[in-house]
Enzyme design. Structure first.
Site, PDB file in Angstrom:
ATOM      1  N   LYS A  41       0.848  -1.203   0.000  1.00 23.26           N
ATOM      2  CA  LYS A  41       0.000   0.000   0.000  1.00 23.26           C
ATOM      3  C   LYS A  41       0.885   1.256   0.000  1.00 23.26           C
ATOM      4  CE  LYS A  41      -0.309  -0.367   5.054  1.00 23.26           C
ATOM      5  NZ  LYS A  41      -1.146  -0.838   6.172  1.00 23.26           N
ATOM      6  N   ARG A 137     -11.037  -0.758  14.279  1.00 15.57           N
ATOM      7  CA  ARG A 137     -10.982  -0.009  13.025  1.00 15.57           C
ATOM      8  C   ARG A 137     -12.006  -0.566  12.038  1.00 15.57           C
ATOM      9  NH1 ARG A 137      -5.014   0.747  10.463  1.00 15.57           N
ATOM     10  NH2 ARG A 137      -5.306  -1.419   9.820  1.00 15.57           N
ATOM     11  N   HIS A 167      -6.378  -7.830  12.761  1.00 17.22           N
ATOM     12  CA  HIS A 167      -5.188  -6.973  12.780  1.00 17.22           C
ATOM     13  C   HIS A 167      -4.842  -6.599  14.219  1.00 17.22           C
ATOM     14  CE1 HIS A 167      -2.181  -4.394  11.063  1.00 17.22           C
ATOM     15  NE2 HIS A 167      -2.717  -3.282  11.502  1.00 17.22           N
ATOM     16  N   ARG A 220       1.098 -10.851   6.981  1.00 16.17           N
ATOM     17  CA  ARG A 220       1.006  -9.668   6.106  1.00 16.17           C
ATOM     18  C   ARG A 220       2.230  -8.811   6.377  1.00 16.17           C
ATOM     19  NH1 ARG A 220      -3.947  -9.886   8.658  1.00 16.17           N
ATOM     20  NH2 ARG A 220      -3.471  -7.971   9.791  1.00 16.17           N
ATOM     21  N   TYR A 266      15.407  31.712   4.056  1.00 12.74           N
ATOM     22  CA  TYR A 266      14.288  32.535   4.509  1.00 12.74           C
ATOM     23  C   TYR A 266      14.404  32.902   5.982  1.00 12.74           C
ATOM     24  CZ  TYR A 266      11.904  31.393   0.146  1.00 12.74           C
ATOM     25  OH  TYR A 266      11.572  31.271  -1.171  1.00 12.74           O
ATOM     26  N   CYS A 312      13.832  25.176   2.316  1.00 13.35           N
ATOM     27  CA  CYS A 312      12.894  25.799   1.369  1.00 13.35           C
ATOM     28  C   CYS A 312      12.065  24.710   0.674  1.00 13.35           C
ATOM     29  CB  CYS A 312      13.649  26.590   0.307  1.00 13.35           C
ATOM     30  SG  CYS A 312      14.893  27.708   0.966  1.00 13.35           S
ATOM     31  N   ASP A 314      12.148  23.751  -2.418  1.00 16.17           N
ATOM     32  CA  ASP A 314      12.891  22.951  -3.400  1.00 16.17           C
ATOM     33  C   ASP A 314      14.369  22.792  -3.076  1.00 16.17           C
ATOM     34  OD1 ASP A 314      10.470  23.343  -4.989  1.00 16.17           O
ATOM     35  OD2 ASP A 314      11.243  25.375  -5.237  1.00 16.17           O
TER      36      ASP A 314
END
Ligand SMILES: *Cc1c(COP(=O)(O)O)cnc(C)c1O
Length: 392
Positions: A41, A137, A167, A220, A266, A312, A314
């Site tokens: 997942k 859940r 689970h 799992r 910044y 920042c 990027d």
């Protein structure tokens, strides 16, 4: 090494040999009756869904699991043909589409199963029934309801009853007895149900690592397939070594000398105390290298160096011990000569769990896949042919 098919010097490397090793190690650990469902997942916890899936299947996993139908569809579109279990709650209206896509769905309640059955127009729906033994859940909580669901799944002409599962909520906490209680509750729920021919599963990675005699017949496998320990407590008593599959790298794209009193980034919150060399890295919070990682470290030329100033969107800056060339490789997660920064270290700095770190690495970061230490390009449409010719 193959030429890199992208134009920016930030990338994640996924060591598929490590994935293979981690899956095979779990299978060996479980013994002859142990089966593995590879949990892929969230784009295989950020590692690349189809590549991890194919590797896990080759290593012996029998089935794949994802959270949502869309994730299963993405795998099908990439040519993955193995059985896929959708762990989450799917829409009953989508059942026919799921049958056509050869997906196995989770019955999260008796009502869900009755509703889903009505939406089958063609063929049969493979189903695993989910039991809630304490996670709170999804799943059936009452024994009578479970018996009714099992009877429906067995009798119905349009349902194929394939499995039953639960689970654990705290299997990564060795101090807690919560898992024992959930396990006992699961056993009570299963009483009187003929489980022959079914996949019966309760264990995630933590339970698979800790209780190989209490897994029924299937684990799992999620986090530990990626070479990560489900918790720091468990790390101290692993039954076999885990190999971390992902590393994250970039290259210095700009180098300059900062004079005493000059600032970077910044807010100008970092100011040089003395003359120093600064490198700019083309990675930032939009890649998942989030602002909270300010003041952390990366590795350049085998040495730890600090990130300085704010991260920042990027880019970010590092302080260099001496002048370095642009193009110098910098490792954010992983090893360089003697030094290494683990996923756990980054998780700790972020005050979170290791699961979250690769998951937040955004799609802007290209994933490179390694086999035998060299980079392979297994991206579509050649994924299948590459895989199949390499390893068979
Ligand atoms: C994500 C998930 C797993 C895998 O758990 P890990 O701790 O990563 O091994 C197993 N089962 C279900 C239902 C899950 O949602």
């Amino acid at each position: 090494m193959q030429e890199q098919p992208f134009y920016r010097d930030t990338w994640a490397e996924i060591d598929l040999d490590a994935i293979e090793y981690n899956v095979k190690s779990m299978i060996r650990h479980l013994g002859p009756d142990g089966r593995v469902i590879a949990v892929v997942k969230a784009n295989a916890y950020g590692h690349g869904d189809a590549e991890v899936a194919e590797t896990a299947l080759q290593a012996g996993a029998e089935m794949l699991a994802v959270a949502f139908v869309d994730e299963a569809v993405a795998l099908r579109q990439k040519g993955v043909e193995a059985p896929i279990l959708v762990l989450g709650a799917s829409r009953p209206e989508d059942v026919q589409f799921c049958i056509d896509s050869k997906l196995t769905l989770t019955a999260v309640s008796l009502e869900w199963l009755m509703e889903a059955e009505k939406h089958v127009r063609n063929g049969t729906m493979d189903v695993h029934i989910k039991v809630d033994t304490g996670m709170g859940r999804l799943g059936l909580t009452e024994k009578e309801e479970l018996d009714e669901a099992v009877e429906l799944a067995r009798k119905s002409e349009v349902l194929q009853f394939r499995g039953i599962y639960t689970h654990f909520a705290a299997a990564d906490e060795p101090e807690s007895d919560y898992t024992d209680r959930q396990f006992e509750r699961f056993r009570q729920m299963l009483a009187g149900i003929d489980c022959s021919g079914l996949m019966v599963h309760c264990a995630n990675s933590a339970a698979g690592l800790r209780f190989k005699d209490k897994i029924f017949n299937t684990v799992r496998l999620g986090i530990s397939m990626y070479g990560l320990s489900p918790s720091s407590e468990l790390k101290k008593s692993l039954p076999y070594e885990l190999k971390e599959a992902m590393s994250l790298h970039t290259k210095i794209v700009h180098v300059k000398k900062l004079a005493k009193g000059e600032s970077v980034s910044y807010g100008a919150v970092y100011t040089a105390d003395e003359e120093e060399w600064v490198g700019t890295l083309p990675v930032g919070y939009a890649d998942g290298w989030i602002r909270r990682l300010k003041d952390s470290e990366v590795i350049a030329e085998g040495k730890r160096v600090p990130i300085i100033g704010r991260i920042c969107m990027d880019q970010c800056m590092i302080r260099l011990p001496e002048r370095m060339e642009t193009g110098t490789k910098v490792t954010l997660i992983g090893s360089q000569s003697e030094e290494s920064i683990t996923m756990d270290e980054v998780a700790e700095r972020l005050d979170t769990i290791n699961y979250e770190v690769p998951c937040i690495l955004s799609s802007r970061v290209p994933r490179m896949f390694l086999r035998n230490k060299s980079i392979m390009d297994v991206r579509n449409p050649i994924i299948q042919s590459v895989f199949h010719s390499e390893s068979r």
